[in-house]
Motif scaffolding. Structure first.
Motif, mmCIF file in Angstrom:
data_model
loop_
_atom_site.group_PDB
_atom_site.id
_atom_site.type_symbol
_atom_site.label_atom_id
_atom_site.label_comp_id
_atom_site.label_asym_id
_atom_site.label_seq_id
_atom_site.Cartn_x
_atom_site.Cartn_y
_atom_site.Cartn_z
ATOM 1 N N UNK A 1 0.812 -1.220 0.000
ATOM 2 C CA UNK A 1 0.000 0.000 0.000
ATOM 3 C C UNK A 1 0.841 1.263 0.000
ATOM 4 N N UNK A 2 1.922 1.271 -0.762
ATOM 5 C CA UNK A 2 2.846 2.411 -0.788
ATOM 6 C C UNK A 2 2.349 3.545 -1.681
ATOM 7 N N UNK A 3 1.412 3.258 -2.591
ATOM 8 C CA UNK A 3 0.958 4.282 -3.550
ATOM 9 C C UNK A 3 -0.217 5.072 -2.973
ATOM 10 N N UNK A 4 -0.457 6.276 -3.527
ATOM 11 C CA UNK A 4 -1.620 7.060 -3.080
ATOM 12 C C UNK A 4 -2.906 6.270 -3.308
ATOM 13 N N UNK A 5 -3.007 5.660 -4.497
ATOM 14 C CA UNK A 5 -4.213 4.912 -4.870
ATOM 15 C C UNK A 5 -3.792 3.562 -5.460
ATOM 16 N N UNK A 6 -4.478 2.514 -5.055
ATOM 17 C CA UNK A 6 -4.080 1.171 -5.487
ATOM 18 C C UNK A 6 -5.277 0.381 -6.012
ATOM 19 N N UNK A 7 -5.075 -0.240 -7.170
ATOM 20 C CA UNK A 7 -6.029 -1.236 -7.659
ATOM 21 C C UNK A 7 -5.375 -2.592 -7.437
ATOM 22 N N UNK A 8 -5.883 -3.343 -6.467
ATOM 23 C CA UNK A 8 -5.287 -4.624 -6.105
ATOM 24 C C UNK A 8 -6.320 -5.724 -6.291
ATOM 25 N N UNK A 9 -5.946 -6.764 -7.035
ATOM 26 C CA UNK A 9 -6.832 -7.924 -7.172
ATOM 27 C C UNK A 9 -5.961 -9.167 -7.151
ATOM 28 N N UNK A 10 -5.911 -9.805 -5.999
ATOM 29 C CA UNK A 10 -5.002 -10.946 -5.857
ATOM 30 C C UNK A 10 -5.575 -12.210 -6.496
ATOM 31 N N UNK A 11 -6.787 -12.145 -7.028
ATOM 32 C CA UNK A 11 -7.303 -13.303 -7.766
ATOM 33 C C UNK A 11 -6.861 -13.267 -9.232
ATOM 34 N N UNK A 12 -6.273 -12.154 -9.660
ATOM 35 C CA UNK A 12 -5.771 -12.062 -11.036
ATOM 36 C C UNK A 12 -4.485 -12.876 -11.135
ATOM 37 N N UNK A 13 -4.382 -13.709 -12.156
ATOM 38 C CA UNK A 13 -3.190 -14.546 -12.330
ATOM 39 C C UNK A 13 -1.961 -13.682 -12.613
ATOM 40 N N UNK A 14 -2.176 -12.554 -13.269
ATOM 41 C CA UNK A 14 -1.099 -11.638 -13.616
ATOM 42 C C UNK A 14 -1.639 -10.219 -13.478
ATOM 43 N N UNK A 15 -0.749 -9.265 -13.240
ATOM 44 C CA UNK A 15 -1.190 -7.870 -13.238
ATOM 45 C C UNK A 15 -1.778 -7.530 -14.606
ATOM 46 N N UNK A 16 -1.278 -8.183 -15.651
ATOM 47 C CA UNK A 16 -1.763 -7.938 -17.013
ATOM 48 C C UNK A 16 -3.236 -8.298 -17.158
ATOM 49 N N UNK A 17 -3.686 -9.309 -16.410
ATOM 50 C CA UNK A 17 -5.091 -9.720 -16.461
ATOM 51 C C UNK A 17 -5.983 -8.591 -15.948
ATOM 52 N N UNK A 18 -5.482 -7.919 -14.922
ATOM 53 C CA UNK A 18 -6.207 -6.812 -14.301
ATOM 54 C C UNK A 18 -6.104 -5.558 -15.178
ATOM 55 N N UNK A 19 -4.909 -5.301 -15.709
ATOM 56 C CA UNK A 19 -4.715 -4.127 -16.560
ATOM 57 C C UNK A 19 -5.591 -4.203 -17.802
ATOM 58 N N UNK A 20 -5.812 -5.420 -18.306
ATOM 59 C CA UNK A 20 -6.706 -5.572 -19.461
ATOM 60 C C UNK A 20 -8.072 -4.960 -19.154
ATOM 61 N N UNK A 21 -8.581 -5.229 -17.965
ATOM 62 C CA UNK A 21 -9.893 -4.688 -17.586
ATOM 63 C C UNK A 21 -9.864 -3.170 -17.473
ATOM 64 N N UNK A 22 -8.761 -2.645 -16.950
ATOM 65 C CA UNK A 22 -8.611 -1.185 -16.839
ATOM 66 C C UNK A 22 -8.605 -0.557 -18.237
ATOM 67 N N UNK A 23 -7.849 -1.160 -19.150
ATOM 68 C CA UNK A 23 -7.769 -0.609 -20.507
ATOM 69 C C UNK A 23 -9.129 -0.667 -21.203
ATOM 70 N N UNK A 24 -9.871 -1.752 -20.994
ATOM 71 C CA UNK A 24 -11.212 -1.852 -21.580
ATOM 72 C C UNK A 24 -12.101 -0.735 -21.051
ATOM 73 N N UNK A 25 -12.005 -0.502 -19.745
ATOM 74 C CA UNK A 25 -12.804 0.535 -19.102
ATOM 75 C C UNK A 25 -12.401 1.928 -19.593
ATOM 76 N N UNK A 26 -11.126 2.108 -19.914
ATOM 77 C CA UNK A 26 -10.626 3.378 -20.454
ATOM 78 C C UNK A 26 -11.033 3.552 -21.912
#
Lengths: 325, 325
Positions: free
Chosen positions: B116-141
């Protein structure tokens, strides 16, 4: 001999209407033919049908978890269905196979070269595995995708794609994998068993082969070999050595990987694997063999040094020809 | 230090609103942190933003295809975003990293232990990779998933799951892989590069290690080792040896795999890998180390024979304790 092509829906209808179903695998059974047979067996029995599986060769013990019933004459087959079998020759001659392989009613397959030996065929060569196609048939049949069925289909999917690594892997392959995991396929257990478990004899044979690694043609060709005495002393099964053939071409900057395995009769079985853009088949053909663009082979008589020289000369010719293009 | 947790939607909004974005990777960068950085860089620049990537260590040449722009002071960062970085210590100290790692605005991560070192964190420990989570962020963007972005995300997904083999692989992982292939990710080319290409020094080190293979405790433990002289003579990078640690436990019937690598100072770095149900961490802890249930390690002083005996005694104790349970 002409087969009638079926759609997924038509194949589903025919299977659903049947009972006392004999499921046939191809000889030297791999994960796809075994996985399909297991999935179809479990789906049909869950739907109250009587079914059993026949294979000309023994099912390797590592696939014991597919838990399918082998055919031992427990019923008189009223429908014969082949899974992942491209031609009659691939059924083999052992067990009671010849009794049934001469008249196959249904065939579900993904091989472009399917010869159309069955009365009715569902063929989709865009499917990475026959299991990918069978999944659609089972969905259409409204068969229950139990964890056991999911394990079997996942086995076909992952083994035929090198665990989603090969070029046949498509978006659809991953979509089906997702559905199978949702249905309870045990990803880690199966993959550990299928991809990350090597027998001690296999380890010993690989150790010897790696000690024989040679680089040729300015590092563009890597070669390994095993003599029949080395194969015998390691105690490895021939089938367990197949995967070794992908080792030499996996080395950085290597364009052609060659594996020589001496056969019991003394001749050398040569496996040629190439990087993208180099034609393995053209090398093999000039040595009396054949195969695919990136995986081909031939058999050479004579001693090891002669076999090596013959292969290396043709590898060099192919690399030179390719450079000139 | 407290971070504010964000949803995928909130993270997407913050990224979309930003410009002059500095993307931070973790040190000793792997496919997931590099793939995420590349994907975010390409997505942001395609949306007209100015962005660049900073890593304390060089990006390994095999990842050159991610084609991301490294930060060289070309703009004054107005937003700092970390991808796949669990703690400040993991940023490293090289390049200009310490200037920026002390104040990170956004963090996208999948590590349970994220501090929790960042001001804001998107954390999902069920994601196999950070890339799995980033994919969702990019879709939302509503960011364009170009073939280049797809290649980068696929890299994170496949490297963090051992190409969809490990237990972290879920249905969602396969669903994202399917989307990335539809978007143009080059499955075969990337997997050949990421999983099927070994350097010549790596091949030589593996050859030596396999010649040192020993079986202990009635075949329940397999052990390999490399001395510092052998590592030096092979010319292999330490990072290239990591994967070797999974070799001994991949042998049939082996419950504990041990790899000893002598460090430049003379001590032995011990890697312990176990089959399901055997606690690697408990073995390592009794030798002053630690780790996870199936992958742990420690460091031992003294000569090879002493290091081996010490490890084998603890392996035996653990296997005996486990049998009694």
């Amino acid at each position: 001999m002409m087969t009638e092509p079926l759609t997924v829906q038509q194949m589903a209808q025919r299977l659903k209407a049947a009972d006392d179903i004999l499921i046939l695998c191809h000889k030297n059974p791999d994960g796809d033919t075994i996985g399909c047979a297991g999935a179809l067996y479990h789906a049909l029995t869950a739907m109250g049908r009587s079914a059993a599986v026949l294979c000309s060769d023994p099912i390797p013990p590592m696939y014991a978890y597919t838990r399918m019933q082998l055919f031992t004459g427990q019923f008189a087959p009223r429908l014969v269905a082949a899974v992942d079998v491209a031609s009659i020759q691939l059924f083999g001659e052992n067990n009671r196979m010849p009794e049934f392989s001469h008249h196959v009613n249904l065939c579900i397959d993904h091989h472009t070269g399917n010869t159309g030996y069955a009365d009715f065929t569902l063929l989709d060569s865009t499917a990475a595995a026959a299991a990918e196609l069978l999944y659609e048939v089972l969905m259409e049949m409204e068969a229950p995708i139990t964890p056991q069925v999911a394990d079997c289909l996942y086995t076909g999917l992952s083994t035929d794609t090198g665990c989603f690594r090969f070029s046949n892997t498509t978006a659809r392959t991953h979509q089906v994998a997702a559905k199978l995991i949702e249905a309870g396929a045990r990803v880690q257990e199966l993959n550990t068993l299928l991809f990350d478990t090597k027998s001690r004899p296999r380890m010993e044979a690989e150790r010897i082969a790696r000690n024989h690694l040679e680089y040729h043609l300015e590092g563009r060709c890597a070669l390994i070999y095993l003599t029949r005495d080395e194969i015998a002393s390691s105690g490895v099964d021939q089938a367990d050595l197949e995967e070794l053939t992908s080792l030499p071409v996996s080395i950085q900057d290597v364009l052609v990987g060659v594996t020589l395995r001496q056969q019991p009769g003394g001749s050398y079985r040569v496996s040629i694997r190439t990087a993208k853009g180099v034609d393995a088949c053209s090398i093999a053909r000039r040595l009396g063999g054949g195969g695919h663009a990136r995986a081909a082979g031939c058999e050479l008589l004579g001693n090891l040094e002669n076999a090596k020289s013959a292969v290396l000369a043709e590898v060099e010719a192919e690399l030179d020809a390719q450079e000139k293009e």
